[in-house]
Design a protein around this motif. Structure first.
Motif, PDB file in Angstrom:
ATOM      1  N   SER A  89       3.399  15.741  -8.672  1.00 21.55           N
ATOM      2  CA  SER A  89       3.074  14.838  -7.553  1.00 21.55           C
ATOM      3  C   SER A  89       2.980  15.625  -6.253  1.00 21.55           C
ATOM      4  O   SER A  89       3.323  15.105  -5.176  1.00 21.55           O
ATOM      5  CB  SER A  89       4.150  13.765  -7.389  1.00 21.55           C
ATOM      6  OG  SER A  89       4.490  13.196  -8.610  1.00 21.55           O
ATOM      7  N   VAL A 141       0.157  12.414 -11.108  1.00 21.38           N
ATOM      8  CA  VAL A 141       0.148  11.618  -9.874  1.00 21.38           C
ATOM      9  C   VAL A 141      -0.566  12.400  -8.755  1.00 21.38           C
ATOM     10  O   VAL A 141      -1.273  11.834  -7.935  1.00 21.38           O
ATOM     11  CB  VAL A 141       1.595  11.220  -9.487  1.00 21.38           C
ATOM     12  CG1 VAL A 141       1.658  10.677  -8.075  1.00 21.38           C
ATOM     13  CG2 VAL A 141       2.108  10.171 -10.471  1.00 21.38           C
ATOM     14  N   LEU A 189       0.617  19.316  -5.233  1.00 22.54           N
ATOM     15  CA  LEU A 189      -0.730  19.777  -4.872  1.00 22.54           C
ATOM     16  C   LEU A 189      -1.506  20.258  -6.106  1.00 22.54           C
ATOM     17  O   LEU A 189      -1.020  20.176  -7.227  1.00 22.54           O
ATOM     18  CB  LEU A 189      -0.630  20.888  -3.823  1.00 22.54           C
ATOM     19  CG  LEU A 189      -0.028  20.447  -2.483  1.00 22.54           C
ATOM     20  CD1 LEU A 189       0.212  21.644  -1.574  1.00 22.54           C
ATOM     21  CD2 LEU A 189      -0.918  19.424  -1.774  1.00 22.54           C
ATOM     22  N   ARG A 210       0.825  -1.210   0.000  1.00 21.97           N
ATOM     23  CA  ARG A 210       0.000   0.000   0.000  1.00 21.97           C
ATOM     24  C   ARG A 210       0.860   1.262   0.000  1.00 21.97           C
ATOM     25  O   ARG A 210       0.538   2.251  -0.648  1.00 21.97           O
ATOM     26  CB  ARG A 210      -0.978   0.004   1.204  1.00 21.97           C
ATOM     27  CG  ARG A 210      -1.815   1.299   1.331  1.00 21.97           C
ATOM     28  CD  ARG A 210      -2.686   1.510   0.100  1.00 21.97           C
ATOM     29  NE  ARG A 210      -3.429   2.777   0.114  1.00 21.97           N
ATOM     30  CZ  ARG A 210      -2.988   3.935  -0.361  1.00 21.97           C
ATOM     31  NH1 ARG A 210      -1.774   4.028  -0.889  1.00 21.97           N
ATOM     32  NH2 ARG A 210      -3.747   4.998  -0.336  1.00 21.97           N
ATOM     33  N   ALA A 252       4.045   9.674  -2.855  1.00 23.09           N
ATOM     34  CA  ALA A 252       3.764   9.306  -4.241  1.00 23.09           C
ATOM     35  C   ALA A 252       4.931   9.682  -5.168  1.00 23.09           C
ATOM     36  O   ALA A 252       5.343   8.888  -6.022  1.00 23.09           O
ATOM     37  CB  ALA A 252       2.472   9.985  -4.697  1.00 23.09           C
TER      38      ALA A 252
HETATM   39  P1  NAD Z   1       3.116  13.878   0.732  1.00 23.14           P
HETATM   40  O1  NAD Z   1       2.696  14.776   1.830  1.00 23.14           O
HETATM   41  O2  NAD Z   1       3.790  12.594   1.070  1.00 23.14           O
HETATM   42  O3  NAD Z   1       4.070  14.658  -0.308  1.00 23.14           O
HETATM   43  C1  NAD Z   1       3.758  15.884  -0.894  1.00 23.14           C
HETATM   44  C2  NAD Z   1       5.030  16.436  -1.498  1.00 23.14           C
HETATM   45  O4  NAD Z   1       4.749  17.597  -2.246  1.00 23.14           O
HETATM   46  C3  NAD Z   1       6.097  16.818  -0.476  1.00 23.14           C
HETATM   47  O5  NAD Z   1       7.359  16.409  -0.946  1.00 23.14           O
HETATM   48  C4  NAD Z   1       6.024  18.351  -0.478  1.00 23.14           C
HETATM   49  O6  NAD Z   1       7.246  18.942  -0.086  1.00 23.14           O
HETATM   50  C5  NAD Z   1       5.708  18.591  -1.931  1.00 23.14           C
HETATM   51  N1  NAD Z   1       5.179  19.918  -2.230  1.00 23.14           N
HETATM   52  C6  NAD Z   1       4.232  20.638  -1.593  1.00 23.14           C
HETATM   53  N2  NAD Z   1       4.058  21.828  -2.219  1.00 23.14           N
HETATM   54  C7  NAD Z   1       4.904  21.824  -3.281  1.00 23.14           C
HETATM   55  C8  NAD Z   1       5.189  22.741  -4.314  1.00 23.14           C
HETATM   56  N3  NAD Z   1       4.576  23.923  -4.407  1.00 23.14           N
HETATM   57  N4  NAD Z   1       6.109  22.394  -5.240  1.00 23.14           N
HETATM   58  C9  NAD Z   1       6.755  21.210  -5.182  1.00 23.14           C
HETATM   59  N5  NAD Z   1       6.528  20.314  -4.231  1.00 23.14           N
HETATM   60  C10 NAD Z   1       5.617  20.612  -3.301  1.00 23.14           C
HETATM   61  O7  NAD Z   1       1.807  13.607  -0.126  1.00 23.14           O
HETATM   62  P2  NAD Z   1       1.510  12.430  -1.134  1.00 23.14           P
HETATM   63  O8  NAD Z   1       0.726  11.394  -0.427  1.00 23.14           O
HETATM   64  O9  NAD Z   1       2.754  12.069  -1.873  1.00 23.14           O
HETATM   65  O10 NAD Z   1       0.486  13.168  -2.123  1.00 23.14           O
HETATM   66  C11 NAD Z   1       0.928  13.990  -3.196  1.00 23.14           C
HETATM   67  C12 NAD Z   1      -0.197  14.146  -4.196  1.00 23.14           C
HETATM   68  O11 NAD Z   1      -0.587  12.841  -4.648  1.00 23.14           O
HETATM   69  C13 NAD Z   1      -1.475  14.782  -3.627  1.00 23.14           C
HETATM   70  O12 NAD Z   1      -2.114  15.508  -4.652  1.00 23.14           O
HETATM   71  C14 NAD Z   1      -2.322  13.587  -3.254  1.00 23.14           C
HETATM   72  O13 NAD Z   1      -3.706  13.888  -3.193  1.00 23.14           O
HETATM   73  C15 NAD Z   1      -1.977  12.667  -4.410  1.00 23.14           C
HETATM   74  N6  NAD Z   1      -2.266  11.265  -4.145  1.00 23.14           N
HETATM   75  C16 NAD Z   1      -1.609  10.587  -3.152  1.00 23.14           C
HETATM   76  C17 NAD Z   1      -1.939   9.259  -2.926  1.00 23.14           C
HETATM   77  C18 NAD Z   1      -1.228   8.444  -1.887  1.00 23.14           C
HETATM   78  O14 NAD Z   1      -1.518   7.240  -1.779  1.00 23.14           O
HETATM   79  N7  NAD Z   1      -0.297   8.992  -1.134  1.00 23.14           N
HETATM   80  C19 NAD Z   1      -2.940   8.630  -3.681  1.00 23.14           C
HETATM   81  C20 NAD Z   1      -3.566   9.361  -4.698  1.00 23.14           C
HETATM   82  C21 NAD Z   1      -3.215  10.673  -4.916  1.00 23.14           C
END
Ligand code: NAD
Length: 407
Positions: free
Chosen positions: A289, A311, A291, A182, A218
């Motif tokens: 990946s 992503v 926001l 997961r 991600a």
């Molecule tokens: P996370 O909190 O693990 O990572 C987010 C990353 O984005 C961090 O490295 C942060 O520093 C970076 N970030 C924030 N603002 C930024 C910017 N302006 N420029 C560059 N980098 C920036 O979150 P995550 O779980 O990896 O989620 C990231 C995206 O993927 C989100 O949109 C989330 O909804 C989506 N998503 C995640 C999952 C999952 O299983 N984790 C599933 C589907 C979708």
């Protein structure tokens, strides 16, 4: 433009291309239920603070509401509504028996101690306990929410209902009912989707380079997979900025450094770049990946990639979408590209409901055909309706929700 406004524009475009039934369209413009809570949290200095949280349940025509919880200072109702709507489409595109939901708390978790974070999670769980449940609404991790946070949620919900209830939430740790795979599933799923599009776009490791914006859960995994499969990842960034090296970045080493220092650090011959520069670097595949709204109209004119693999959720505004489409750049939409996360959540939920535990191999063996089928359905719809991959994904999802709504 807000994320929710963008989401509704995407809905309208697809609805008009497919002549969606008027009732279904109206139903999908509104959540079935919006829960907003103010809840108390005991802080380390002995004081009690109130926090504001949300759970938006968009649609459960195809199964229990499903979607992550986000802990972020900018999280608000508009954002949670957009994410909740997108989850409904995403679960339908993946063809898993879930509807869509999303939740969040307006908080900067980096300013909390571990005890405060646990108190916040448990108090929020109590505040929404009567609207969630294994067959009602199943939360999961999202930005800034970890497997440990999911364990606290499951434990607190178990106390609320008076019995263990692991299937109330997915993305838990392996010791507490989580699924193998997961943690890396969103990246893995995105890579399967990329593979499905790869041939169509004639992208291969010799000729294609990769840029990844956001280096969290991600982003790290998709960067690692591209690197592992022989692609040069030439640029990576996180919230504090990025690095660029046209000869390719050593991703495993960067992941190690990020764990050590907490941010993307310069390694090898890489040079510093801003987040905006990252989106404009010369590359084959751009992988947002982080926001929402990262790629707006101005940036879209300067994207040099041939493919944008979304992503993140909602990284491209509708104006940017139109510009990218006109420029012949294929956008593989979030509701398909990142659906490996929720699909593996579904596999975790199935294991919890049947008291089974599958190996990572078994999990990914089930994940891959789901991603392949979803990608093929979207590509077919894009050809059949002569629309973009995003509109096609919406059409696939909307057709399935429409059918379920009509019972
Ligand atoms: P996370 O909190 O693990 O990572 C987010 C990353 O984005 C961090 O490295 C942060 O520093 C970076 N970030 C924030 N603002 C930024 C910017 N302006 N420029 C560059 N980098 C920036 O979150 P995550 O779980 O990896 O989620 C990231 C995206 O993927 C989100 O949109 C989330 O909804 C989506 N998503 C995640 C999952 C999952 O299983 N984790 C599933 C589907 C979708």
């Amino acid at each position: 433009m807000s994320a929710f406004t963008n989401a509704m524009r995407q809905l309208d475009l697809a609805a008009s291309a497919m002549h969606l039934d008027a009732y279904t369209l109206e139903r999908l413009r509104h959540p079935q239920r919006t829960v907003e809570v103010d809840f108390p949290v005991k802080m380390d200095d002995g004081s009690t603070k109130l926090f504001h949280g949300y759970r938006v349940q968009w649609n459960d025509a195809r199964g229990p509401f499903k979607g992550g919880l986000r802990f972020h200072p900018q999280t608000d109702l508009d954002e949670v509504k957009a994410l909740s709507f997108w989850m409904s489409i995403k679960c339908a595109v993946a063809n898993i028996p879930f509807g869509g939901g999303k939740g969040g708390v307006t908080v900067n978790p980096k300013e909390l101690s571990k005890t405060e974070l646990e108190n916040l999670t448990r108090s929020f769980t109590r505040a929404i306990a009567d609207v969630i449940g294994p067959e009602k609404d199943v939360p999961a991790p999202d930005v800034n929410t970890t497997p440990q946070i999911m364990d606290w949620l499951a434990d607190e919900y178990g106390k609320y209902v008076g019995k263990p209830s692991l299937a109330v939430v997915t993305g838990k740790t392996l010791d507490h009912g989580g699924s193998e795979g997961r943690g890396t599933a969103t990246g893995q799923g995105a890579y399967y989707v990329f593979e499905a599009y790869r041939e169509k776009l004639e992208l291969d490791p010799e000729t294609s380079t990769i840029a990844v914006q956001g280096f969290g859960n991600a982003g790290q995994e998709i960067a690692r997979l591209f690197h592992h499969h022989g692609y040069k990842v030439v640029a990576v960034s996180d919230s504090q900025g990025g690095i660029h090296d046209e000869n390719g970045i050593d991703i495993p080493e960067l992941i190690r450094l990020k764990k050590e220092t907490g941010h993307v650090a310069r390694i090898g011959d890489a040079r510093d770049i801003t987040n905006e520069e990252l989106l404009k670097v010369e590359c084959g595949v751009l992988v947002p990946s982080a926001l929402e709204n990262a790629i707006d109209a101005d940036i879209a004119h300067e994207v040099k990639a041939r493919m944008v693999l979304e992503v993140a959720n909602g990284p491209t505004t509708p104006e940017a979408d139109m510009i990218l489409a006109k420029r012949g750049i294929t956008v593989v939409p979030d509701v398909l590209a990142n659906s490996g996360g929720v699909t593996t959540s579904f596999l975790e939920w199935q294991q919890n409901m049947t008291d089974e535990h599958w190996t990572e191999d078994e999990v990914f063996t089930r994940l891959k055909p789901i991603m392949d089928d979803a990608s093929a359905a979207v590509m077919r719809a894009a050809d059949a309706h002569a629309v973009t991959q995003r509109e096609a994904a919406f059409i696939v999802g909307l057709e399935r929700i429409d059918k379920a709504l009509k019972g």
